[in-house]
Design a protein around this motif. Structure first.
Motif, mmCIF file in Angstrom:
data_model
loop_
_atom_site.group_PDB
_atom_site.id
_atom_site.type_symbol
_atom_site.label_atom_id
_atom_site.label_comp_id
_atom_site.label_asym_id
_atom_site.label_seq_id
_atom_site.Cartn_x
_atom_site.Cartn_y
_atom_site.Cartn_z
ATOM 1 N N TYR A 23 -1.594 -6.626 -0.094
ATOM 2 C CA TYR A 23 -2.148 -6.072 1.145
ATOM 3 C C TYR A 23 -3.347 -6.888 1.602
ATOM 4 O O TYR A 23 -3.516 -7.173 2.784
ATOM 5 N N TYR A 40 0.842 -1.194 0.000
ATOM 6 C CA TYR A 40 0.000 0.000 0.000
ATOM 7 C C TYR A 40 0.881 1.249 0.000
ATOM 8 O O TYR A 40 2.075 1.194 0.334
ATOM 9 N N ARG A 59 -3.687 3.814 -1.820
ATOM 10 C CA ARG A 59 -3.653 2.708 -2.777
ATOM 11 C C ARG A 59 -3.239 1.418 -2.082
ATOM 12 O O ARG A 59 -2.380 1.429 -1.201
ATOM 13 N N PHE A 60 -3.818 0.306 -2.500
ATOM 14 C CA PHE A 60 -3.416 -0.993 -1.950
ATOM 15 C C PHE A 60 -3.664 -2.071 -2.991
ATOM 16 O O PHE A 60 -4.565 -1.962 -3.826
ATOM 17 N N GLN A 109 -1.748 1.313 9.035
ATOM 18 C CA GLN A 109 -2.632 0.242 8.568
ATOM 19 C C GLN A 109 -3.956 0.265 9.307
ATOM 20 O O GLN A 109 -5.023 0.070 8.706
#
Length: 277
Positions: A84, A10, A79-80, A143
């Motif tokens: 992830y 990410y 973004r991931f 996260q």
């Protein structure tokens, strides 16, 4: 059309753009875009809609999208990729699946609850600060904040998803209830649905046939199999784990249902997807 890739699980990016027209492109990853300041047009899949501050957009792989900036804009990109997804807890993955399979991929902010907008702004600004500070346990903190934003997005989609002309006094639509409880087969029995929405079992059946062209059980089965396909594509979970999470007796039961509906086994489906160019 240009394809963008993400080479780490990410990333968070702050982009300040002035009088810039972003060319439509596609991603190989998932993206959330929060507008901190500015205005312009969001363009996605040949649809356009004005944007402004405190808007949150969801963009999925293979969506064609871009932004036309009309006033200096501060974009926060979150973004991931599949890497992830593969390390996330099951409960969080279910929330993410809810977003993937219930968002209409049209332009527009998905934050419909007014009080959620300042909350997402605070989380987004905190993400950017945490990334810049890079202090102890920074990755874990980031996260958690990222997953919280995704959970809020899922909540908004659940609360405001519409099901045809059906209007309920409950916060969830009838279809939204099914989508949220797809992992709990007992909650999807027709008598449970009827009791929750205070409507007759007959109406539940009639509604589904009218609105979807499928019976209630057909709709549930097809939606469940669509989510299972997503697990096979985007995670490395074993078939036994997937079967248990979706209410199948065991992997053999899942294998039989999947093969009957899709014409091949879950394992063959995963292999074919992984070997595709």
């Amino acid at each position: 059309m240009r394809i963008k890739n993400l080479h780490k699980p990410y990333e968070i990016e702050l982009l300040v753009a002035d009088q810039y027209t972003g060319k439509p492109h596609k991603n190989s990853f998932f993206e959330m875009v929060y507008i901190l300041e500015g205005s312009g047009l969001q363009i996605i899949n040949d649809h356009e809609l004005p944007y402004g501050p405190d808007k949150l957009f969801l963009i999925f792989p293979q969506d064609s999208h871009g932004f036309e900036v009309r006033e200096t804009t501060h974009f926060a990109f979150i973004r991931f990729n599949e890497g992830y997804l593969k390390v996330q807890p099951t409960e969080w993955l279910q929330r993410l699946e809810y977003i993937f399979h219930n968002h209409n991929h049209l332009p527009g902010c998905i934050l419909k609850t007014v009080t959620d907008k300042p909350l997402v702004r605070s989380l987004t600004e905190a993400l950017l600060r945490e990334q810049q500070a890079a202090g102890p346990h920074s990755q874990q903190v980031m996260q958690q904040m990222l997953n919280t934003i995704i959970t809020i997005a899922a909540r908004n989609i659940a609360l405001f998803q519409q099901a045809g002309d059906y209007q309920s006094a409950q916060p969830l639509s009838l279809l939204g209830y099914i989508h949220e409880h797809i992992y709990s087969p007992e909650a999807l029995r027709v008598e449970k649905l009827a009791a929750y929405f205070n409507i007759s079992q007959t109406y539940v059946s009639q509604f589904f046939k009218r609105e979807t062209g499928e019976s209630l059980q057909e709709y549930i089965s097809n939606y469940r199999l669509t989510l299972i396909e997503s697990r096979l594509l985007h995670t490395s979970q074993r078939l036994g784990e997937i079967a248990a999470q979706f209410g199948f007796v065991d992997s053999s039961h899942l294998n039989k249902a999947f093969r009957k509906a899709r014409g091949l086994s879950p394992s063959d489906f995963r292999k074919a997807a992984n070997s595709a160019p």
